[in-house]
Motif scaffolding. Structure first.
Motif, PDB file in Angstrom:
ATOM      1  N   LEU A 116       0.855  -1.185   0.000  1.00  0.00           N
ATOM      2  CA  LEU A 116       0.000   0.000   0.000  1.00  0.00           C
ATOM      3  C   LEU A 116       0.887   1.229   0.000  1.00  0.00           C
ATOM      4  CD1 LEU A 116      -2.581   1.741   0.468  1.00  0.00           C
ATOM      5  CD2 LEU A 116      -2.298   1.252   2.921  1.00  0.00           C
ATOM      6  N   TRP A 117       0.627   2.140  -0.924  1.00  0.00           N
ATOM      7  CA  TRP A 117       1.211   3.475  -0.903  1.00  0.00           C
ATOM      8  C   TRP A 117       0.079   4.408  -0.519  1.00  0.00           C
ATOM      9  CZ3 TRP A 117       2.870  -0.061  -4.464  1.00  0.00           C
ATOM     10  CH2 TRP A 117       4.258  -0.233  -4.598  1.00  0.00           C
ATOM     11  N   HIS A 118       0.234   5.121   0.588  1.00  0.00           N
ATOM     12  CA  HIS A 118      -0.795   6.056   1.047  1.00  0.00           C
ATOM     13  C   HIS A 118      -0.135   7.424   1.142  1.00  0.00           C
ATOM     14  CE1 HIS A 118      -4.407   6.794   3.931  1.00  0.00           C
ATOM     15  NE2 HIS A 118      -4.072   7.903   3.313  1.00  0.00           N
ATOM     16  N   THR A 119      -0.555   8.343   0.288  1.00  0.00           N
ATOM     17  CA  THR A 119       0.029   9.682   0.220  1.00  0.00           C
ATOM     18  C   THR A 119      -0.847  10.661   0.994  1.00  0.00           C
ATOM     19  OG1 THR A 119       1.016   9.173  -1.925  1.00  0.00           O
ATOM     20  CG2 THR A 119       0.817  11.502  -1.343  1.00  0.00           C
ATOM     21  N   VAL A 120      -0.195  11.390   1.907  1.00  0.00           N
ATOM     22  CA  VAL A 120      -0.881  12.357   2.775  1.00  0.00           C
ATOM     23  C   VAL A 120      -0.157  13.696   2.710  1.00  0.00           C
ATOM     24  CG1 VAL A 120      -1.714  10.552   4.337  1.00  0.00           C
ATOM     25  CG2 VAL A 120       0.441  11.709   4.826  1.00  0.00           C
ATOM     26  N   ALA A 121      -0.801  14.734   3.211  1.00  0.00           N
ATOM     27  CA  ALA A 121      -0.216  16.076   3.177  1.00  0.00           C
ATOM     28  C   ALA A 121       0.843  16.280   4.254  1.00  0.00           C
ATOM     29  CB  ALA A 121      -1.309  17.130   3.319  1.00  0.00           C
ATOM     30  N   ASP A 122       0.700  15.655   5.405  1.00  0.00           N
ATOM     31  CA  ASP A 122       1.538  15.927   6.568  1.00  0.00           C
ATOM     32  C   ASP A 122       2.368  14.705   6.936  1.00  0.00           C
ATOM     33  OD1 ASP A 122       2.610  16.524   9.058  1.00  0.00           O
ATOM     34  OD2 ASP A 122       0.701  17.078   9.966  1.00  0.00           O
ATOM     35  N   ARG A 123       3.685  14.820   6.864  1.00  0.00           N
ATOM     36  CA  ARG A 123       4.574  13.704   7.193  1.00  0.00           C
ATOM     37  C   ARG A 123       4.326  13.182   8.603  1.00  0.00           C
ATOM     38  NH1 ARG A 123       9.587  11.825   9.056  1.00  0.00           N
ATOM     39  NH2 ARG A 123      10.733  10.636   7.499  1.00  0.00           N
ATOM     40  N   GLY A 124       3.952  14.062   9.526  1.00  0.00           N
ATOM     41  CA  GLY A 124       3.706  13.661  10.899  1.00  0.00           C
ATOM     42  C   GLY A 124       2.552  12.680  11.063  1.00  0.00           C
ATOM     43  N   LEU A 125       1.692  12.575  10.062  1.00  0.00           N
ATOM     44  CA  LEU A 125       0.578  11.630  10.117  1.00  0.00           C
ATOM     45  C   LEU A 125       0.988  10.199   9.793  1.00  0.00           C
ATOM     46  CD1 LEU A 125      -2.218  13.679   8.312  1.00  0.00           C
ATOM     47  CD2 LEU A 125      -1.976  13.263  10.767  1.00  0.00           C
ATOM     48  N   LEU A 126       2.150  10.006   9.168  1.00  0.00           N
ATOM     49  CA  LEU A 126       2.513   8.681   8.659  1.00  0.00           C
ATOM     50  C   LEU A 126       2.522   7.582   9.722  1.00  0.00           C
ATOM     51  CD1 LEU A 126       5.178   9.541   5.949  1.00  0.00           C
ATOM     52  CD2 LEU A 126       2.723   9.113   5.664  1.00  0.00           C
ATOM     53  N   PRO A 127       3.086   7.796  10.932  1.00  0.00           N
ATOM     54  CA  PRO A 127       3.030   6.715  11.926  1.00  0.00           C
ATOM     55  C   PRO A 127       1.600   6.358  12.327  1.00  0.00           C
ATOM     56  CG  PRO A 127       4.679   8.332  12.551  1.00  0.00           C
ATOM     57  CD  PRO A 127       3.911   8.913  11.401  1.00  0.00           C
ATOM     58  N   MET A 128       0.720   7.342  12.388  1.00  0.00           N
ATOM     59  CA  MET A 128      -0.677   7.084  12.732  1.00  0.00           C
ATOM     60  C   MET A 128      -1.373   6.326  11.610  1.00  0.00           C
ATOM     61  SD  MET A 128      -1.687  10.623  14.631  1.00  0.00           S
ATOM     62  CE  MET A 128      -0.645  11.739  13.716  1.00  0.00           C
ATOM     63  N   VAL A 129      -1.089   6.725  10.379  1.00  0.00           N
ATOM     64  CA  VAL A 129      -1.663   6.041   9.221  1.00  0.00           C
ATOM     65  C   VAL A 129      -1.184   4.592   9.187  1.00  0.00           C
ATOM     66  CG1 VAL A 129      -1.660   5.972   6.689  1.00  0.00           C
ATOM     67  CG2 VAL A 129      -1.987   8.157   7.883  1.00  0.00           C
ATOM     68  N   ALA A 130       0.115   4.379   9.415  1.00  0.00           N
ATOM     69  CA  ALA A 130       0.666   3.019   9.420  1.00  0.00           C
ATOM     70  C   ALA A 130       0.017   2.171  10.510  1.00  0.00           C
ATOM     71  CB  ALA A 130       2.180   3.056   9.592  1.00  0.00           C
ATOM     72  N   ALA A 131      -0.146   2.723  11.714  1.00  0.00           N
ATOM     73  CA  ALA A 131      -0.760   1.974  12.816  1.00  0.00           C
ATOM     74  C   ALA A 131      -2.211   1.616  12.487  1.00  0.00           C
ATOM     75  CB  ALA A 131      -0.692   2.789  14.105  1.00  0.00           C
ATOM     76  N   GLY A 132      -2.926   2.554  11.901  1.00  0.00           N
ATOM     77  CA  GLY A 132      -4.310   2.283  11.527  1.00  0.00           C
ATOM     78  C   GLY A 132      -4.423   1.188  10.485  1.00  0.00           C
ATOM     79  N   TRP A 133      -3.604   1.298   9.426  1.00  0.00           N
ATOM     80  CA  TRP A 133      -3.654   0.261   8.388  1.00  0.00           C
ATOM     81  C   TRP A 133      -3.171  -1.075   8.934  1.00  0.00           C
ATOM     82  CZ3 TRP A 133      -7.028   0.659   5.006  1.00  0.00           C
ATOM     83  CH2 TRP A 133      -7.288   1.844   4.332  1.00  0.00           C
ATOM     84  N   HIS A 134      -2.217  -1.046   9.853  1.00  0.00           N
ATOM     85  CA  HIS A 134      -1.744  -2.293  10.453  1.00  0.00           C
ATOM     86  C   HIS A 134      -2.918  -3.054  11.076  1.00  0.00           C
ATOM     87  CE1 HIS A 134       1.400  -4.705  12.655  1.00  0.00           C
ATOM     88  NE2 HIS A 134       0.265  -5.085  13.223  1.00  0.00           N
ATOM     89  N   LEU A 135      -3.687  -2.363  11.922  1.00  0.00           N
ATOM     90  CA  LEU A 135      -4.822  -3.021  12.564  1.00  0.00           C
ATOM     91  C   LEU A 135      -5.855  -3.457  11.531  1.00  0.00           C
ATOM     92  CD1 LEU A 135      -5.263  -0.836  15.748  1.00  0.00           C
ATOM     93  CD2 LEU A 135      -4.440  -3.195  15.626  1.00  0.00           C
ATOM     94  N   CYS A 136      -6.137  -2.607  10.561  1.00  0.00           N
ATOM     95  CA  CYS A 136      -7.112  -2.961   9.530  1.00  0.00           C
ATOM     96  C   CYS A 136      -6.687  -4.211   8.762  1.00  0.00           C
ATOM     97  CB  CYS A 136      -7.320  -1.793   8.567  1.00  0.00           C
ATOM     98  SG  CYS A 136      -8.250  -0.418   9.255  1.00  0.00           S
ATOM     99  N   VAL A 137      -5.414  -4.285   8.384  1.00  0.00           N
ATOM    100  CA  VAL A 137      -4.939  -5.450   7.627  1.00  0.00           C
ATOM    101  C   VAL A 137      -4.950  -6.700   8.505  1.00  0.00           C
ATOM    102  CG1 VAL A 137      -2.963  -6.430   6.384  1.00  0.00           C
ATOM    103  CG2 VAL A 137      -3.684  -4.078   5.939  1.00  0.00           C
TER     104      VAL A 137
END
Length: 176
Positions: A116-137
């Motif tokens: 998954l490549w997930h592009t966001v505006a704020d680099r600071g969101l990446l760990p939160m996005v990764a944690a969320g997708w981790h649980l979802c997957v």
């Protein structure tokens, strides 16, 4: 559905790269299911509702506009989406509000490598996005294995190891 024994699996392979004025998270996991089954979980609204952070108003296996409704407890936020590319069972790319998601499925000897490549505006969101997708997957993996536990979304994720995952991914991504 008994969630008591649920614990997140090991961290995924992740990287962060600049994408113009935005940032892209690359999140890689190996799943024990063939690409065709993973594809259905990524595109079929009935399956998405069992693991994804959103509900889809239509099947995502064809290009075109859609609505993805973010769910967090009783709060729901409908957001515009556009499926840009759908090449079953290997590539799905869509916008979700201002984000861009690209899912690639590669057949492996044991199932599927999901990238998954997930592009966001704020680099600071990446760990939160990764944690969320981790649980979802993790939840999707259980669904595909015939042992569904229901979606873990929004604030509820904190009770299932989200904070620890976020901190782990922040370290791996260089404290994004």
């Amino acid at each position: 559905m008994d969630r008591a024994p649920f614990h997140p699996g090991p961290p995924a392979e992740v990287t962060a790269t600049p994408a113009g004025d935005r940032w892209t998270l690359r999140f890689v996991r190996d799943l024990r299911h063939p690409p065709e089954r993973v594809w259905a979980a990524l595109t079929d609204p009935a399956r998405l509702r069992e693991w994804a952070p959103f509900l889809a108003d239509r099947d995502l296996s064809t290009p075109g506009d859609a609505v993805l409704t973010l769910v967090d407890g009783d709060a729901v936020v409908a957001q515009p989406a556009t499926v840009r590319r759908a090449e079953p069972p290997r590539l799905l790319e869509y916008t979700w509000d201002e984000d861009l998601l690209r899912w690639e499925l590669t057949r492996t000897a044991d199932g599927t490598r999901l990238t998954l490549w997930h592009t966001v505006a704020d680099r600071g969101l990446l760990p939160m996005v990764a944690a969320g997708w981790h649980l979802c997957v993790d939840v999707a993996e259980r669904l595909l294995a015939g042992d569904p536990i229901g979606p873990i979304r929004g604030a509820e994720a904190i009770g299932f190891g989200w904070t620890e995952l976020r901190d782990t991914y922040a370290r791996r991504l260089g404290d994004a």
